[in-house]
Enzyme design. Sequence first.
Site, PDB file in Angstrom:
ATOM      1  N   GLY A 171      45.066  38.777  40.841  1.00  0.00           N
ATOM      2  CA  GLY A 171      45.692  37.770  41.676  1.00  0.00           C
ATOM      3  C   GLY A 171      44.754  37.326  42.765  1.00  0.00           C
ATOM      4  N   GLY A 172      45.281  36.472  43.619  1.00  0.00           N
ATOM      5  CA  GLY A 172      44.467  36.004  44.726  1.00  0.00           C
ATOM      6  C   GLY A 172      45.052  34.761  45.347  1.00  0.00           C
ATOM      7  N   GLY A 173      44.560  34.437  46.519  1.00  0.00           N
ATOM      8  CA  GLY A 173      44.986  33.251  47.231  1.00  0.00           C
ATOM      9  C   GLY A 173      43.793  32.564  47.853  1.00  0.00           C
ATOM     10  N   GLY A 174      44.076  31.697  48.832  1.00  0.00           N
ATOM     11  CA  GLY A 174      43.003  30.958  49.459  1.00  0.00           C
ATOM     12  C   GLY A 174      42.095  31.815  50.307  1.00  0.00           C
ATOM     13  CB  ALA A 212      41.975  38.016  50.094  1.00  0.00           C
ATOM     14  CB  VAL A 260      44.673  40.974  44.543  1.00  0.00           C
ATOM     15  CG1 VAL A 260      45.244  42.377  44.354  1.00  0.00           C
ATOM     16  CG2 VAL A 260      45.124  40.397  45.878  1.00  0.00           C
ATOM     17  CE  LYS A 320      45.795  40.652  49.813  1.00  0.00           C
ATOM     18  NZ  LYS A 320      46.882  40.094  50.648  1.00  0.00           N
ATOM     19  CG  ASP A 374      53.535  33.491  54.250  1.00  0.00           C
ATOM     20  OD1 ASP A 374      54.242  32.502  54.002  1.00  0.00           O
ATOM     21  OD2 ASP A 374      52.431  33.680  53.726  1.00  0.00           O
TER      22      ASP A 374
END
Length: 693
Positions: free
Chosen positions: A17-20, A22, A24, A39, A133
């Site tokens: 996974g991941g986001g803007g 970091a 994972v 992460k 959040d």
Amino acid sequence: MIGLTLSGRYELLARVGGGGMALVYKARDLLLNRFVAVKVLRQQFTHDDDFVKRFRREAQAAASLSHPNIVSIYDVGQVEDTHYIVMEFIDGANLNEIIRDRAPLQADEAVRITAQICDALEHAHYNQIIHRDIKPHNILIGNNGRVKVTDFGIARAVTSSTITQTGSVIGSVHYFSPEHAKGVATGEKSDLYSLGIVLYQMLTGRLPFLGESPISVALKHLQEPFEQPRKVNPYIPQSVENVILRAMRKNPQERYQSAREMHADLETCLQPQRLNEPAVQYSSDEDNEEDKTKVIPAIRPDMRNTIEAPAVKVSNANNEERWNSEGLTEQKRKWVLPTVLGALAVILIAVLIWAVSALKQQMPQDVLVPDMVGKTLTDAKEQLIAAGFTIAEPILYEVVEGKEKDIVIKQDKANMEAKEGSPIQLTVSKDKDLPPMPDLIGKTLDEAKVALIEMGVKPGNIGTTPEFDQSEPDTVLDQVPPKDELFNPTTAVVNLKISKGEEAFPMPDLLKKTEAEARAILISKNLKLKEDKIIREPSYFPKGTVFKQFPAEKDEMVTPQTEITIYVSSGYPADSRKQDLSITVSPAVAGKTSKIKIEYSDATGDNIDGGTYKISSTTSFPITLILSPSKDGQITIYRDGQVVQTEPVPYLVIPATNNSPDPDPGVDGGAASGDNQGGEEGSVPVDGEITNP
């Protein structure tokens, strides 16, 4: 980074996974032999103090909490420029994936999930941590059904100061609370509002507020009501809808006062006696009747004759007698009052008839309203004004697929009579409001595609241009159209420049190169050579030349900016031995020319070329060997392409016949050839005998 081991302990196995901010990874803790989630802060943010602080704050916030519904933090670390957090690995899916695949969920499942999230928030709020959040992406659900709240990246500890600074709004706009959207202080009730939206989404499969831009969504949180859940999904029990309605009140004072209170309501909302309870009502929803604008109906023509003239009220006090000029009284005459009243009545009736007649002459006439549908706005205005009508303001606009801009698509009072001067309401076609291009730089290719497809961009209109870059593979580096440019999602072609990782190339051969030559080669290949990575040691290579390179040998694949270590010879080792010899060779036939080639092997290498010569008589050639305790020398002589002699040169100490040292100024850092080292000059004839001169 897959395959890398952080701090010698956490082996990265796969990206999950991941986001803007970091990425994972699933990893193995080599020390405890268990799976963990790691992460890792994205490389482009490692030098951004704000991102690094937020990343560390996530670890601090989550590490201060210990609860079965909150992901546990195990470790935090940094390896050079790589910042990472080690946390509990959850084998399952996030709630957003479950909603996408299965929504709407059954009421009992949605309530069970919400109750566990609420339990986690109750623990966090008790410890003075506001998540800020809460959204399905941050809710993990294991294969055992256990719900885990994660991502405390923008959490704040409750202090005397506000949690959200004015003008600084962080979070996910579709799950904002109204106070969060305004950028004012957010507290426990803000988390409960977001949780109410999550429950709404689980039960309906949609978000309560959607818009073409983040600002429009935020404004809807502040100003607009949402469609009640039971209108979207009539199978939702009224008691469960009441939970959503209370959690999502725009006024924080009308929401649940704590996560504990909401959790208690969730535990009982599916009890049979509560399923059909009355819908929750709030006094703030009822408008004050006294403050409402009153609508007074217009007077119709058929009502005009019903208007009565006001009665003339005449007082008769002291009318029984009057005074004459001489002050004497006399009885009033009986006919005077009726005559005066009759005259007044006639005058009033005449005035009324005149007023009604004048009013009729001034009243607007009824005129047929022409139909303007299909005409341009300019033509419609001109024709309606010419017919004696006015244009109602504002003109209404709607988007109609396939219809040109500024064409009348609807109007009121068409093909019917209306009074001259009446306002005519027009509805006109317009171009679709174009949304701004989102900022996709730094997102993964999958995240960028999802964002574009949700906006209406066709998958076939999303192109990619890969190029080598130090960013993670599939990271968006640039975009066309650029961020914030207005574009039509249904027709736009979007091109994304994405990283395909750093370019690998074969490692150059540095062996036997001088230090300066090796440095120049590494600079030309964009490889790093630090001063502390130049190691000088004795070797059997010539002084000042490279005899070893690390971590890559010749032709192994490396990437730009890889740090290279070189080992430079400082001279021969102390136990080396220099042996000077004289090679005597005769031609195959005396007086005829023979081609002689000499090869030798010693501690500096094997099959070294000692020279090629042409002789017609017996000739001697000097040759020097460097011998080591672990490797003897050998000389091989070729005559006319055939091996005529192979002579070993052992590492041994032979006292010089003249008992004087044979200095060896040419060997730096090694042993000089003298009487104490056994160095000597010998003669090697073609018959294999070694003789001392």
